[in-house]
Design an enzyme around this catalytic site. Structure first.
Site, mmCIF file in Angstrom:
data_model
loop_
_atom_site.group_PDB
_atom_site.id
_atom_site.type_symbol
_atom_site.label_atom_id
_atom_site.label_comp_id
_atom_site.label_asym_id
_atom_site.label_seq_id
_atom_site.Cartn_x
_atom_site.Cartn_y
_atom_site.Cartn_z
ATOM 1 N N ASP A 1 0.819 -1.148 -0.053
ATOM 2 C CA ASP A 1 0.062 -0.016 -0.029
ATOM 3 C C ASP A 1 1.015 1.219 0.131
ATOM 4 O OD1 ASP A 1 -3.179 0.403 1.136
ATOM 5 O OD2 ASP A 1 -1.900 2.104 1.066
ATOM 6 N N LEU B 1 -0.149 4.003 0.844
ATOM 7 C CA LEU B 1 -0.583 4.807 2.328
ATOM 8 C C LEU B 1 -0.907 6.180 1.705
ATOM 9 C CD1 LEU B 1 2.128 3.628 5.019
ATOM 10 C CD2 LEU B 1 -0.242 2.835 4.289
ATOM 11 N N THR C 1 -16.143 -2.485 -9.762
ATOM 12 C CA THR C 1 -17.242 -1.616 -9.333
ATOM 13 C C THR C 1 -18.555 -1.565 -10.168
ATOM 14 O OG1 THR C 1 -17.918 0.510 -9.073
ATOM 15 C CG2 THR C 1 -16.106 0.349 -10.516
ATOM 16 N N TYR D 1 -13.390 7.118 -13.939
ATOM 17 C CA TYR D 1 -13.162 5.823 -13.019
ATOM 18 C C TYR D 1 -13.832 4.502 -13.350
ATOM 19 C CZ TYR D 1 -14.304 3.119 -8.738
ATOM 20 O OH TYR D 1 -14.595 2.208 -7.953
ATOM 21 N N PHE E 1 -21.196 -2.806 -5.372
ATOM 22 C CA PHE E 1 -22.377 -1.871 -5.241
ATOM 23 C C PHE E 1 -21.972 -1.032 -4.088
ATOM 24 C CE2 PHE E 1 -25.296 -2.632 -8.920
ATOM 25 C CZ PHE E 1 -24.594 -3.751 -9.440
ATOM 26 N N ASN E 2 -22.941 -0.338 -3.033
ATOM 27 C CA ASN E 2 -22.500 0.355 -2.021
ATOM 28 C C ASN E 2 -21.929 -0.470 -0.922
ATOM 29 O OD1 ASN E 2 -24.122 1.914 -3.961
ATOM 30 N ND2 ASN E 2 -23.505 3.487 -2.691
ATOM 31 N N HIS F 1 -18.795 9.405 0.957
ATOM 32 C CA HIS F 1 -19.905 8.468 0.890
ATOM 33 C C HIS F 1 -20.979 8.906 1.949
ATOM 34 C CE1 HIS F 1 -16.685 5.793 -0.965
ATOM 35 N NE2 HIS F 1 -17.644 5.999 -1.690
ATOM 36 N N ARG G 1 -29.815 3.084 -3.377
ATOM 37 C CA ARG G 1 -28.770 2.356 -3.201
ATOM 38 C C ARG G 1 -28.792 0.954 -2.856
ATOM 39 N NH1 ARG G 1 -28.219 5.528 -6.865
ATOM 40 N NH2 ARG G 1 -26.425 6.953 -7.328
ATOM 41 N N ARG H 1 -25.966 15.628 -7.748
ATOM 42 C CA ARG H 1 -24.624 15.507 -7.839
ATOM 43 C C ARG H 1 -24.474 14.852 -9.322
ATOM 44 N NH1 ARG H 1 -21.315 11.648 -3.703
ATOM 45 N NH2 ARG H 1 -22.298 10.106 -4.983
HETATM 46 N N1 UDP Z 1 -25.430 11.460 -1.161
HETATM 47 C C1 UDP Z 1 -26.152 12.511 -0.610
HETATM 48 N N2 UDP Z 1 -25.521 13.314 0.360
HETATM 49 C C2 UDP Z 1 -24.161 13.127 0.588
HETATM 50 C C3 UDP Z 1 -23.314 11.908 0.022
HETATM 51 C C4 UDP Z 1 -24.081 11.124 -0.818
HETATM 52 O O1 UDP Z 1 -27.315 12.706 -0.934
HETATM 53 O O2 UDP Z 1 -23.464 13.647 1.565
HETATM 54 C C5 UDP Z 1 -26.098 10.509 -1.903
HETATM 55 C C6 UDP Z 1 -25.470 10.424 -3.468
HETATM 56 O O3 UDP Z 1 -25.665 11.377 -4.454
HETATM 57 C C7 UDP Z 1 -26.176 8.979 -3.731
HETATM 58 C C8 UDP Z 1 -26.261 8.195 -2.520
HETATM 59 O O4 UDP Z 1 -26.265 9.243 -1.511
HETATM 60 O O5 UDP Z 1 -27.324 9.155 -4.411
HETATM 61 C C9 UDP Z 1 -24.935 7.279 -2.425
HETATM 62 O O6 UDP Z 1 -23.577 8.003 -2.413
HETATM 63 P P1 UDP Z 1 -22.524 7.514 -2.093
HETATM 64 O O7 UDP Z 1 -21.359 8.465 -2.619
HETATM 65 O O8 UDP Z 1 -22.316 6.912 -0.739
HETATM 66 O O9 UDP Z 1 -22.108 6.174 -3.080
HETATM 67 P P2 UDP Z 1 -22.169 5.975 -4.742
HETATM 68 O O10 UDP Z 1 -23.460 5.331 -5.084
HETATM 69 O O11 UDP Z 1 -22.052 7.589 -5.458
HETATM 70 O O12 UDP Z 1 -21.187 5.024 -4.923
#
Ligand code: UDP
Length: 342
Positions: A31, A33, A117, A141, A169-170, A189, A220, A280
């Site tokens: 790693d 780091l 991913t 990405y 996924f998440n 996240h 998600r 976003r």
């Molecule tokens: N999200 C949000 N507010 C935050 C961070 C994330 O509303 O402060 C939403 C984001 O737009 C997505 C979901 O939460 O719809 C999950 O986002 P995350 O970044 O955790 O994971 P991703 O699905 O993008 O990999």
């Protein structure tokens, strides 16, 4: 088995290192780091600080440690950053994977598990998403991971590498004992951001409330990090010789952003201030996995399927480690630093 884990000081890598060792494997970590934390690495592992782009380090590690299998986590993971700095993403996620594959071919290491991913799918054309869903990534990405996957498949074909590609996924949660957890800078996240907001008594912003979903917020599919780590151990132990398979890992259950906020409020025991913000860029409305294949092929089952448990474990970590690993007082620090080979 003697296993090399790249990115083993990161969030998912460090939980997997611990699962591997608890399952009887001997683990070496590489790693750099840059994002990971030495204190996240199980003190029973040997840690080399360096990049997977460093061929000399890889050679030394694969030979000296007599490595039989590689689990490759080291990567950059921020979609928005990848749009601003694509070269870094193609270099680290694609070119460094090539350098690792080349070193493995030279050293005759034939077993590989790759951290991929759901971003390789791009915008879903159907849901839940299974492994045959078209791959049309919409960010550098996602494309850098897809290119790495293509290279892995070709190396399997040409050199008899056996590989499993896990598409996450998440991921959320933390070690149930609260000793390791998520510590990203910056943190993007949802669950850690909500829990930090709860801890620091600030607001949480929802990125978009006008999606075509029942409550208007994105949906998600969350998996506990320990269950994900366990999937890697199964993938390694059940690798089929000469095969290259792709497996989704998700829970097949979706939670909206508002539902996740409610789950966090219940665990923390306070009501949060919520700001309804703009969407976003690059967020699909719904991302839910079909994980039938991983259940059938690996016999994988989630030990912690409940969102409440995932949040409870994450909260245990965040509430006891407000500074993440920087504030961690760990009796294993000294023993640990003796395994840090630079
Ligand atoms: N999200 C949000 N507010 C935050 C961070 C994330 O509303 O402060 C939403 C984001 O737009 C997505 C979901 O939460 O719809 C999950 O986002 P995350 O970044 O955790 O994971 P991703 O699905 O993008 O990999």
């Amino acid at each position: 088995m003697k296993v090399l884990v790249t990115g083993g000081a990161g969030y998912i890598g460090s939980h997997t290192v611990r699962e591997l060792i608890n399952s009887g494997h001997r683990v070496t970590v590489i790693d750099d780091l840059s994002k990971g934390h030495a204190l996240a690495v199980d003190p029973r592992a040997t840690l080399f600080r360096g990049s997977t782009g460093d061929s000399a380090l890889l050679r030394r590690c694969l030979d000296a440690e007599q490595i039989e299998a590689v689990l490759h986590f080291a990567a950059n993971i921020e979609v928005s950053e990848s749009v601003l700095d694509p070269v870094r993403y193609y270099r680290n996620n694609f070119a460094n994977t090539l350098s690792l594959l080349g070193a493995m071919v030279s050293a005759g290491v034939k077993r590989f598990v790759f951290s991929s991913t759901a971003a390789v799918y791009g915008n879903p054309v159907e849901t839940p998403i299974d492994e045959l869903h078209p791959s049309q990534p919409i960010s550098p990405y996602g494309r850098s991971k897809m290119m790495a996957e293509l290279a892995i498949k070709d190396v399997c074909h040409a050199h008899g590498l056996s590989a499993t590609i896990l598409r996450y996924f998440n991921v959320a949660g933390a070690g149930p004992d609260g000793s390791i957890g998520e510590d990203h800078h910056p943190e993007s996240h949802l669950i850690p951001r909500i829990l930090r907001a709860a801890r620091d008594v600030t607001d949480i912003q929802i990125f978009g409330t006008d999606y075509d979903t029942p409550d208007g917020t994105c949906i998600r599919d969350y998996v506990h990090v320990v269950d994900l780590a366990h999937a890697h151990v199964l993938a390694l132990e059940k690798l089929k010789e000469g095969s290259c398979q792709v497996l989704n890992i998700g829970s097949e259950t979706g939670f909206s952003v508002r539902e996740v906020i409610t789950a966090c409020e219940q665990v923390v025991g306070t009501k949060l201030g919520v700001i309804e913000g703009h969407r976003r860029d690059g967020d699909p409305a719904i991302l839910v996995a079909s994980s039938r294949r991983i259940r059938e092929d690996l016999g994988w089952r989630a030990r912690y399927p409940e969102i409440r448990t995932i949040v409870q474990h994450a909260w245990h970590w965040h509430s006891t480690h407000p500074l993440g690993f920087r504030g961690k007082i760990n009796p294993s620090v000294e023993a640990h630093s003796s395994t840090l080979e630079i």
